[in-house]
Scaffold this active site. Sequence first.
Site, PDB file in Angstrom:
ATOM      1  N   CYS A   1       0.851  -1.195   0.000  1.00 37.03           N
ATOM      2  CA  CYS A   1       0.000   0.000   0.000  1.00 37.03           C
ATOM      3  C   CYS A   1       0.888   1.247   0.000  1.00 37.03           C
ATOM      4  O   CYS A   1       2.002   1.237   0.510  1.00 37.03           O
ATOM      5  CB  CYS A   1      -0.912  -0.002   1.230  1.00 37.03           C
ATOM      6  SG  CYS A   1      -2.087   1.393   1.254  1.00 37.03           S
TER       7      CYS A   1
ATOM      8  N   ASP B   1       0.499   3.773   1.730  1.00 37.55           N
ATOM      9  CA  ASP B   1       0.500   4.362   3.074  1.00 37.55           C
ATOM     10  C   ASP B   1       1.926   4.642   3.570  1.00 37.55           C
ATOM     11  O   ASP B   1       2.790   3.766   3.525  1.00 37.55           O
ATOM     12  CB  ASP B   1      -0.213   3.397   4.040  1.00 37.55           C
ATOM     13  CG  ASP B   1      -0.563   4.055   5.370  1.00 37.55           C
ATOM     14  OD1 ASP B   1       0.367   4.528   6.052  1.00 37.55           O
ATOM     15  OD2 ASP B   1      -1.742   4.088   5.717  1.00 37.55           O
TER      16      ASP B   1
ATOM     17  N   ARG C   1       3.155   4.839   6.345  1.00 34.81           N
ATOM     18  CA  ARG C   1       3.605   4.116   7.548  1.00 34.81           C
ATOM     19  C   ARG C   1       4.041   2.687   7.256  1.00 34.81           C
ATOM     20  O   ARG C   1       4.387   1.952   8.184  1.00 34.81           O
ATOM     21  CB  ARG C   1       2.471   4.096   8.586  1.00 34.81           C
ATOM     22  CG  ARG C   1       2.032   5.482   9.028  1.00 34.81           C
ATOM     23  CD  ARG C   1       0.702   5.430   9.736  1.00 34.81           C
ATOM     24  NE  ARG C   1      -0.372   4.969   8.827  1.00 34.81           N
ATOM     25  CZ  ARG C   1      -1.615   4.697   9.220  1.00 34.81           C
ATOM     26  NH1 ARG C   1      -1.952   4.835  10.487  1.00 34.81           N
ATOM     27  NH2 ARG C   1      -2.519   4.300   8.346  1.00 34.81           N
TER      28      ARG C   1
ATOM     29  N   HIS D   1      -2.203  -3.903   5.172  1.00 31.79           N
ATOM     30  CA  HIS D   1      -1.913  -3.446   6.536  1.00 31.79           C
ATOM     31  C   HIS D   1      -3.184  -3.034   7.255  1.00 31.79           C
ATOM     32  O   HIS D   1      -4.166  -2.618   6.617  1.00 31.79           O
ATOM     33  CB  HIS D   1      -0.927  -2.270   6.503  1.00 31.79           C
ATOM     34  CG  HIS D   1      -1.512  -1.032   5.864  1.00 31.79           C
ATOM     35  ND1 HIS D   1      -2.015   0.008   6.599  1.00 31.79           N
ATOM     36  CD2 HIS D   1      -1.694  -0.691   4.565  1.00 31.79           C
ATOM     37  CE1 HIS D   1      -2.462   0.952   5.778  1.00 31.79           C
ATOM     38  NE2 HIS D   1      -2.280   0.542   4.530  1.00 31.79           N
TER      39      HIS D   1
ATOM     40  N   CYS E   1      -5.971   0.556   7.122  1.00 34.01           N
ATOM     41  CA  CYS E   1      -5.787   0.960   5.717  1.00 34.01           C
ATOM     42  C   CYS E   1      -6.921   1.910   5.297  1.00 34.01           C
ATOM     43  O   CYS E   1      -8.092   1.531   5.288  1.00 34.01           O
ATOM     44  CB  CYS E   1      -5.762  -0.261   4.796  1.00 34.01           C
ATOM     45  SG  CYS E   1      -5.416   0.167   3.062  1.00 34.01           S
TER      46      CYS E   1
HETATM   47 CO    CO Z   1      -3.407   1.245   3.008  1.00 29.59          CO
END
Ligand code: CO
Length: 211
Positions: free
Chosen positions: A43, A45, A47, A99, A102
């Site tokens: 992803c 993302d 993090r 994750h 999300c």
């Molecule tokens: Co995500």
Amino acid sequence: MAKQPEEIIRSNRDWAAEKLSANPSYFRDMARGQSPQFLWIGCSDSRVPAEDITGSSPGELFVARNVANLVVHTDMNLMSVIEYAVTQLKVQHIVVCGHTDCGGVRAAMSPKSYGMIDKWLRNIRDLAYAHRAELEPLSPEARERRLIELNVIEQARNLTHSCIVQRAWNRGRDLTIHGWLYEMETGLLRDLIAIDKAFPIPEAYRYDFSA
Ligand code: CO
């Protein structure tokens, strides 16, 4: 105070100097080429940085990231990445990593429209609908967590439906697909599924390479 771009450039100089002091030929060696053994599909993302959470170094992971780690067969960007990784780099493993927490999956569970990304996230909405019997009785938190897991498993299976992966298996290549979940709360990866060439690909998705 918010981080400034100059600070990032400065950090880069420090990092490069550190690498050089440990190994004077580090960048010269790196510039000779790559032979990663892993393709990572994760992803976007911020993090979930693939290298950081797996303790990997530059040169070890070939990485593609998109919102909610989807494998969509009309995504020419991702398909090009997969083809290059499998056919040219000859990676031995493809990891699909989702994750917890999300935002993409959460948006796909909400009745709200977020604009163009609704079309991308439609893939997850379709998945939630297909699994509604399992998902509906769950609490909102458990439902989100389970949909995140189901999405990872679905994308791992989607990879087996591609002619790129099937051709590699047909040629006897050692290629394993892994579906992992990164738990934001613990920092740990959980193994959800591993698929190798023995996996029974549904007939509807199976290519015949003798033809
Ligand atoms: Co995500």
